[in-house]
Design an enzyme around this catalytic site. Structure first.
Site, PDB file in Angstrom:
ATOM      1  N   HIS A  53       1.033  -1.382  -0.464  1.00 43.46           N
ATOM      2  CA  HIS A  53      -0.071  -0.413   0.208  1.00 43.46           C
ATOM      3  C   HIS A  53       1.017   1.404  -0.623  1.00 43.46           C
ATOM      4  CE1 HIS A  53      -3.043  -2.444   1.131  1.00 43.46           C
ATOM      5  NE2 HIS A  53      -3.595  -2.017   0.540  1.00 43.46           N
ATOM      6  N   ASN A  54       1.684   1.532  -0.764  1.00 42.19           N
ATOM      7  CA  ASN A  54       2.675   2.616  -1.306  1.00 42.19           C
ATOM      8  C   ASN A  54       1.848   3.361  -2.242  1.00 42.19           C
ATOM      9  OD1 ASN A  54       3.403   1.265  -3.500  1.00 42.19           O
ATOM     10  ND2 ASN A  54       5.042   0.040  -2.445  1.00 42.19           N
ATOM     11  N   ASP A 113      -8.638  -2.049  -8.528  1.00 46.73           N
ATOM     12  CA  ASP A 113      -7.834  -1.860  -6.630  1.00 46.73           C
ATOM     13  C   ASP A 113      -7.334  -2.990  -6.916  1.00 46.73           C
ATOM     14  OD1 ASP A 113      -7.253  -1.033  -4.691  1.00 46.73           O
ATOM     15  OD2 ASP A 113      -9.226  -1.136  -3.360  1.00 46.73           O
ATOM     16  N   GLN A 142      -2.622 -16.576  -3.220  1.00 44.08           N
ATOM     17  CA  GLN A 142      -3.595 -15.305  -4.320  1.00 44.08           C
ATOM     18  C   GLN A 142      -4.371 -16.583  -4.947  1.00 44.08           C
ATOM     19  OE1 GLN A 142      -2.530 -12.960  -5.861  1.00 44.08           O
ATOM     20  NE2 GLN A 142      -1.564 -12.802  -3.570  1.00 44.08           N
TER      21      GLN A 142
HETATM   22 ZN   LIG Z   1      -5.803  -0.390  -3.696  1.00 43.26          ZN
END
Ligand SMILES: [Zn+2]
Length: 453
Positions: free
Chosen positions: A179-180, A329, A380
């Site tokens: 989350h960057n 997203d 995954q």
């Molecule tokens: Zn996101």
């Protein structure tokens, strides 16, 4: 330190005349104040409502965690602004994205060349980030706003736009594996591809495009690298502020609104228009809360079954922007393997770091956060099966006939098969132990937002 120093770290300007002085002045109304025993309490610049950056409440009655432990957790998990200030106060050079001016022309030339293909699905955001010296989000957004005609349409001030985007990029945590700001740039690039889908593009207004790109760029801003269940169980003040509901997404939105107002990007627009834009941004960003996945999926499916989507209606276009952002997203498994694999490893690394913290501080380890038990392939496969495939099957139905959707579905199936092979490479006992990761766990699971399989 004898001489008076004035330094600037992102939006935090601070002044100190001696080594122990802790006085930090924010650029706007926010301020950092001196706490006892070196505890720095911070208020975020321009956030509405203003919040401090303490990761854990410190009142004695919340004694799940020892006070010394709380201090350590606070240091480890503090949000971006606290980290910056803390590093500066310890005399460390802060990480700030470098200036484009430091780059050789060759790099800028290659970055410009990449931007000429920004609408292609195999766009390598990692390479683009390197070529722009860590400025992928700002560079990409400026380019997209330009090519989409948004700067002209909304009469945007380029200085304010650059300032706003700089603040957003800087408020992403570069130390988060996933989350960057690169994730934000990746989602923005995917969003741009989706907005160009003929079914949508023909109907979208400039405002729709503006909101779609802005929401994509800011949708995870100031993400702490831990998920909502973690914030709830550690009694983080944001969890109580937002009543344990869409805690992170609410924070991303309110932070974005704060930066919009501070930068004055929309200040030339009538108040009712800019307020409406802020509300719509909120509605888009909040849609990325994965706990609402089924709600959106079922509504989307129903619209497609009934063939009643009317994109001339603003409300239906807004719904499709929500869906497009949700797709963007979680589109990592729909990328070409080499890019997809990197994202998968990064998100699992972020999970494992949370698990390590939970172990260290005697908290229950969240699902999917245990590196010894939860393998990357297993995580995954669960993620693809229960979250990504159902949504993208509907997206494919909506965009049909779409070359991009066909390409994405092709990658998705190939990547899933590849993870299955990799999982088979594990020992049978491993597989047995990990099999729970295949089960849907839509609420309170190990991953926030896009990450819960
Ligand atoms: Zn996101």
């Amino acid at each position: 330190m004898s001489c008076l120093m004035v330094e600037r770290c992102g939006a935090v300007t601070f002044k100190r005349s001696e080594q122990n002085a802790i006085q930090v002045r924010m650029l706007a109304d926010g301020r950092l104040s001196t706490g006892h025993a070196g505890v720095l309490l911070a208020e975020r610049r321009g956030s509405y409502p203003l919040i401090d950056l303490r990761i854990l409440k410190t009142s004695a009655q919340q004694g799940e965690v020892e006070s010394g432990t709380r201090r350590k957790v606070k240091r480890l998990l503090s949000f971006q602004r606290y980290c910056h200030a803390s590093r500066l106060l310890r005399g460390l050079v802060p990480h700030t994205p470098g200036s484009l001016h430091l780059l050789d022309d060759d790099y800028l030339g290659q970055a410009a060349h990449m931007l000429s293909k920004v609408g292609t699905w195999n766009f390598d955001i990692f390479l683009f980030d390197r070529l722009t010296n860590g400025n992928s989000l700002v560079t990409l957004m400026c380019h997209l706003f330009n090519v989409c005609g948004l700067i002209h349409h909304f009469q945007l001030d380029m200085v304010k736009l650059h300032r706003f985007l700089g603040m957003v990029q800087e408020d992403y945590h570069s130390q988060n594996p996933y989350h960057n700001a690169v994730h934000a740039a990746d989602v923005t690039q995917a969003m741009y591809c989706y907005l160009k889908e003929p079914k949508l593009a023909e109907q979208l207004s400039p405002l729709d495009v503006f909101l779609g790109l802005m929401a994509a760029a800011a949708h995870d801003v100031d993400h702490p690298g831990v998920n909502q269940p973690f914030l709830i169980k550690t009694r983080h003040h944001l969890a109580s502020l937002y009543q344990n509901t869409s805690v992170l997404e609410s924070h991303h939105w309110r932070s974005t609104v704060g930066m919009l107002r501070e930068s004055g990007l929309l200040s030339h627009l009538p108040a009712d228009i800019s307020q409406d834009m802020e509300q719509q941004l909120g509605s888009l960003i909040l849609a990325t809360d994965i706990s609402r996945q089924n709600e959106f999926l079922l509504t989307f499916r129903e619209h497609l079954d009934n063939q009643d989507l009317d994109l001339q209606l603003a409300s239906h276009r807004h719904f499709m922007l929500q869906i497009a952002l949700k797709c963007a997203d979680i589109c990592n498994p729909c990328r070409v393997w080499e890019l997809s694999r990197q994202w998968s490893e990064r998100v699992c690394e972020e999970f494992y770091r949370q698990g390590d913290l939970e172990r260290k501080f005697d908290l229950e380890i969240s699902p999917l956060c245990n590196q010894q038990a939860d393998s990357v392939p297993a995580i995954q496969i669960g993620f693809i099966s229960y979250i990504v495939e159902p949504l993208f099957e509907e997206w494919h139905r909506f965009t049909e006939p779409s070359l991009l959707s066909q390409t994405m579905m092709g990658h998705l199936h190939k990547n899933k098969a590849r993870w299955s092979c990799l999982r088979c490479a594990h020992t049978p006992s491993d597989v047995q132990a990990h099999s729970h990761a295949d089960e849907p766990n839509p609420k309170g699971g190990g991953g926030e937002g896009e990450n819960i399989p």
